[in-house]
Design an enzyme around this catalytic site. Structure first.
Site, PDB file in Angstrom:
ATOM      1  N   GLU A 144     -48.298 -75.451  29.133  1.00  8.42           N
ATOM      2  CA  GLU A 144     -49.669 -75.760  28.722  1.00  8.42           C
ATOM      3  C   GLU A 144     -50.236 -76.945  29.496  1.00  8.42           C
ATOM      4  O   GLU A 144     -51.388 -76.929  29.920  1.00  8.42           O
ATOM      5  CB  GLU A 144     -49.729 -76.046  27.216  1.00  8.42           C
ATOM      6  CG  GLU A 144     -49.346 -74.871  26.329  1.00  8.42           C
ATOM      7  CD  GLU A 144     -50.066 -73.584  26.692  1.00  8.42           C
ATOM      8  OE1 GLU A 144     -51.176 -73.652  27.227  1.00  8.42           O
ATOM      9  OE2 GLU A 144     -49.483 -72.506  26.479  1.00  8.42           O
ATOM     10  N   HIS A 147     -51.419 -75.910  32.793  1.00  8.03           N
ATOM     11  CA  HIS A 147     -52.766 -75.334  32.780  1.00  8.03           C
ATOM     12  C   HIS A 147     -53.819 -76.436  32.884  1.00  8.03           C
ATOM     13  O   HIS A 147     -54.836 -76.275  33.550  1.00  8.03           O
ATOM     14  CB  HIS A 147     -53.005 -74.542  31.495  1.00  8.03           C
ATOM     15  CG  HIS A 147     -52.505 -73.123  31.562  1.00  8.03           C
ATOM     16  ND1 HIS A 147     -52.735 -72.301  32.636  1.00  8.03           N
ATOM     17  CD2 HIS A 147     -51.803 -72.380  30.678  1.00  8.03           C
ATOM     18  CE1 HIS A 147     -52.187 -71.128  32.409  1.00  8.03           C
ATOM     19  NE2 HIS A 147     -51.595 -71.152  31.228  1.00  8.03           N
ATOM     20  N   GLU A 227     -51.154 -67.799  35.267  1.00  7.60           N
ATOM     21  CA  GLU A 227     -49.982 -67.827  34.390  1.00  7.60           C
ATOM     22  C   GLU A 227     -48.706 -68.048  35.193  1.00  7.60           C
ATOM     23  O   GLU A 227     -47.857 -68.844  34.829  1.00  7.60           O
ATOM     24  CB  GLU A 227     -49.864 -66.526  33.592  1.00  7.60           C
ATOM     25  CG  GLU A 227     -50.918 -66.346  32.514  1.00  7.60           C
ATOM     26  CD  GLU A 227     -50.910 -67.474  31.493  1.00  7.60           C
ATOM     27  OE1 GLU A 227     -49.823 -67.949  31.143  1.00  7.60           O
ATOM     28  OE2 GLU A 227     -52.009 -67.883  31.082  1.00  7.60           O
TER      29      GLU A 227
END
Lengths: 400, 187
Positions: A144, A147, A227
Site C-alpha cells: 500500500e 502505491h 499492481e
C-alpha cells in the site's frame, strides 16, 4: 527510485492521454449528433470531466474513506499496526506518516488513498488485521505504501474519473437516443437529411457502445501494471516477499466480499474485491491473478527490482514488467531476509482478534470495564449512569 | 552558417543534459543526507532509552553487573562516535546492538524484572526502535546505492567528476551474527 516513478509516469501518461482522446472524440460526435455543434459536445464533456476531477482530487480520499466507513486510528489504538506502518514509511523514505484507518468489515482487504504523498492514508479491514501475522501485515502495508510512493493513487483516480466521464456520457446519450430521438434527426425530417448525418450518427452509436469498453480495458491495463510494480516495491521495502505472498494467499482464500467496494473503488484495494471467476478475467480485471502474483513473489531470488523482473519473466516468458530505468538504477544485489515474526513473540489469532475488536469498540465510543470476575463489559456511548452492574457476578463497577 | 547553428544546437543540448544530470545528482545527494538524518534520529532515540533500561534492570539483576556495564559502556562509545564518520559509527552501533542483545538474553532469567511494567514498556519501545533503525539503515543504503551508481556510471560520472561529487559510505553492520536485531519477546 525517482527514475522508476518518472518512467512509469511516462508510459501510464500515454495511456491516460489515450483515454482523454477517447473522451474528446466521444464528446465531439455526440455534440454533432445532439446539438448540431461539435464544440458544444466538447464543452459538455470537458465540464463534466473538470467537475469530477476536482471532486476526486480534493475530496476523493475522504469520500472513499467515508463510503467504506473507515475509522482513523492513532498509535495507542493499535501499536502493532502503527509500528508496521511507521517502519514501512521509513523503509520507503516517505516524508510524512500516512494516516491509518481501520474498516470494520470481516472481508480481507486493504487500500491506500490520498492525492499526493503529503495527504496519504492507508486503510485495512478489521478482518485482514486479525488474520495476518506481523510479516504478512508488513507485506500488505509495504504494498500500500508503494502505491503512495509510486503516485499510483493520483494516477488511478484521474483514470477512473476519465472512465467515469466516458461511461456517463455514453449512458445518457444512448438513453436520449432511445427515448427522445436526436435534435438533428427531428430537423432532418423537414429539411431532408444527407449521407453525412447518417455517418455521424453511425460513428456516434459505435462510439457510445465501444468507448466505455475501450476505456475500461485501458484502465484495467494501467491498474494491473501498477499492481505488479507495487508488489515489486513492497518486496524491496520489506526484503521479504514471502510476507506479501502469504498474505495474498490468505486474502484470496477468503470468500467474503468487501461490502463497501464498487467498480470505481476496486483498483484501490490490494486484491480484487470482487471474487468472480471467468475466462475473460485476465483482460477485464483491475488486478493480475492472485495466484500469479504469489508465484512471482515466491520465485524471487533477491529483493531488488531486477529480481522481481526476472521472476516475472520466468513465469511469462515475455517482456519486462519493471521499467528499464528502474532496473539500471538499482543494479546491485539485495539479499532477502529471514522471517521476523518469531522475534516479535507472535500473537495467536485469538489474541489478535481481541486486540482488533478492542480498537473497534473504542472507536465506536464504547467504554470498556474489566470486572473483577473476568468479564469484560462494553458500555455503549449513550449510557448515562456512573456505575454498571456485572451481569455474571452482580458486583457494581465504577465507570471512569 | 548552417554549421554554426548545428554547433550552437549541440552546445545547448549538452548544457541541458549537464544541468539536468547535475540536478539529479544533487537530488540524490540530498536523499542520502535525508536518509542519514533518519538513522540519526533513531540511533539517538536508542541512546536515550538505554540509561533508563539499565537503571530499571539494575534493581533486579544483582549478578549481572558486567553485562549492564558493557551496555552502558557501548552506549557511551556509540554516543561519542555520533559526530564521527559513517564507518566508525556503524562499528560502534553494531557493538551496542550486540551488547544489548546479550542483556536481553540474560533478562530471561529474571522473571521479576520481566513482570515490571516500566521495564516492559521500555523493552517494547526498544524493539520498535531497533526495527526502525534497521529500516532506516536499509533506506539509507538503498539511497547510497543509487547515488553511488549515478556517480560511477556513464554518462553521469562525467558530470559528477567535474563538479566534485563523492561517493557515500554504506552503513554496514560488520559481523554476520549482529545483522539481526536483538531477540526481544513481548509478553
Amino acid at each position: 527510485m525517482w527514475e522508476q516513478i518518472r518512467s512509469n509516469r511516462n508510459k501510464s501518461i500515454i495511456l491516460v492521454i489515450g483515454m482523454g482522446l477517447l473522451l474528446f472524440v466521444l464528446g465531439y460526435f455526440l455534440g454533432l449528433l445532439f446539438l448540431d455543434n461539435a464544440t458544444g459536445g466538447l464543452i459538455i464533456a470537458l465540464i463534466i470531466w473538470v467537475i469530477m476531477s476536482l471532486t476526486a482530487y480534493f475530496q476523493g480520499d475522504s469520500i472513499l474513506l467515508s463510503i467504506s466507513k473507515a475509522r482513523k486510528i492513532s498509535r495507542e489504538d493499535h501499536p502493532r499496526l502503527y509500528n508496521v506502518v511507521e517502519e514501512m514509511k521509513i523503509a520507503s523514505g516517505l516524508e510524512k506518516m500516512p494516516d491509518i484507518y481501520i474498516i470494520d468489515d470481516p472481508a480481507l482487504n486493504a487500500f491506500a488513498t490520498g492525492r499526493d504523498i503529503k495527504h496519504a492514508s492507508v486503510a485495512i479491514t478489521s478482518g485482514l488485521l486479525q488474520k495476518l501475522n506481523r510479516d504478512e501485515l508488513q507485506g500488505v502495508i509495504a504494498h500500500e505504501i508503494s502505491h503512495i510512493k509510486n503516485r499510483d493513487v493520483l494516477l488511478m483516480s484521474m483514470c477512473s474519473v476519465l472512465l467515469g466521464t466516458i461511461v456517463i456520457l455514453s449512458w445518457y446519450a444512448s438513453r436520449i437516443m432511445l427515448f427522445g430521438g436526436t435534435g438533428r434527426s427531428r430537423r432532418d425530417r423537414s429539411s431532408g437529411g444527407g449521407g453525412a448525418q447518417l455517418i455521424i450518427m453511425l460513428i456516434a452509436i459505435v462510439l457510445m457502445i465501444f468507448a466505455p469498453i475501450f476505456a475500461k480495458l485501458i484502465y484495467f491495463a494501467i491498474s494491473r501494471k501498477r499492481e505488479y510494480l507495487a508488489d515489486a516495491s513492497g518486496a524491496l521495502y520489506t526484503r521479504y516477499p514471502e510476507g506479501l505472498a502469504s498474505a495474498l494467499e490468505k486474502i484470496s482464500s477468503s470468500e467474503i466480499q468487501v461490502q463497501a467496494a464498487n467498480n470505481a473503488t476496486a483498483p484501490m484495494y490490494i486484491d480484487n474485491p470482487f471474487r468472480k471467476k471467468g475466462a475473460a478475467q485476465n483482460l477485464s480485471s483491475t488486478h493480475p491473478p492472485t495466484a500469479e502474483r504469489i508465484r512471482i513473489l515466491r520465485s524471487m531470488s533477491g529483493a531488488s527490482y531486477v529480481d522481481y523482473n526476472q521472476a516475472y519473466k520466468n513465469i511469462h516468458n515475455t517482456h519486462s514488467i519493471i521499467p528499464e530505468t528502474a532496473l539500471t538504477a538499482s543494479s546491485g544485489a539485495i539479499p532477502l531476509r529471514s522471517a521476523q515474526s518469531e522475534k516479535e513473540g507472535e500473537l495467536d489469532e485469538k489474541k489478535q482478534a481481541r486486540e482488533t475488536s478492542d480498537v473497534l469498540w473504542r472507536l465506536n465510543e464504547y467504554k470498556t470495564v474489566d470486572c473483577g470476575c473476568g468479564v469484560r463489559l462494553r458500555v455503549p456511548p449513550g449510557y448515562r449512569g456512573t456505575e454498571i452492574k456485572c451481569p455474571r457476578c452482580g458486583s457494581i463497577n465504577q465507570l471512569k | 552558417m548552417l554549421a554554426v547553428w548545428i554547433i550552437i544546437g549541440i552546445v545547448v543540448i549538452l548544457a541541458i543534459v549537464f544541468v539536468s544530470t547535475y540536478n539529479g545528482l544533487v537530488g540524490k545527494r540530498n536523499q542520502v543526507k535525508n536518509a542519514w538524518s533518519q538513522i540519526d534520529v533513531q540511533l539517538k532515540r536508542r541512546h536515550d532509552l538505554i540509561p533508563n533500561l539499565v537503571e530499571t534492570a539494575k534493581g533486579y539483576m544483582h549478578h549481572e553487573r558486567e553485562t549492564l556495564e558493557a551496555v552502558t559502556k557501548a552506549r557511551n562509545i556509540a554516543q561519542a562516535a555520533s559526530s564521527g564518520g559513517v564507518g566508525a559509527r556503524a562499528q560502534a552501533e553494531s557493538e551496542l546492538t550486540s551488547a544489548l542483545s546479550r542483556l536481553l538474553v540474560v533478562v530471561e532469567r529474571y522473571p521479576d524484572l520481566k513482570a515490571n511494567q516500566n521495564f516492559l514498556s521500555l523493552q517494547e519501545e526498544l524493539t520498535a526502535t531497533e526495527n526502525r533503525i534497521s529500516f532506516s539503515r536499509q533506506f539509507y543504503n538503498d539511497s547510497v546505492l543509487h547515488y553511488n551508481n549515478k556517480i560511477q556510471m556513464f554518462p553521469s560520472n562525467v558530470v559528477a567528476n567535474m563538479t566534485g561529487f563523492k561517493t557515500s559510505e554504506f552503513f554496514e553492520v560488520t559481523a554476520p551474527a549482529e545483522r539481526e536485531a536483538p531477540k526481544v519477546s513481548f509478553q
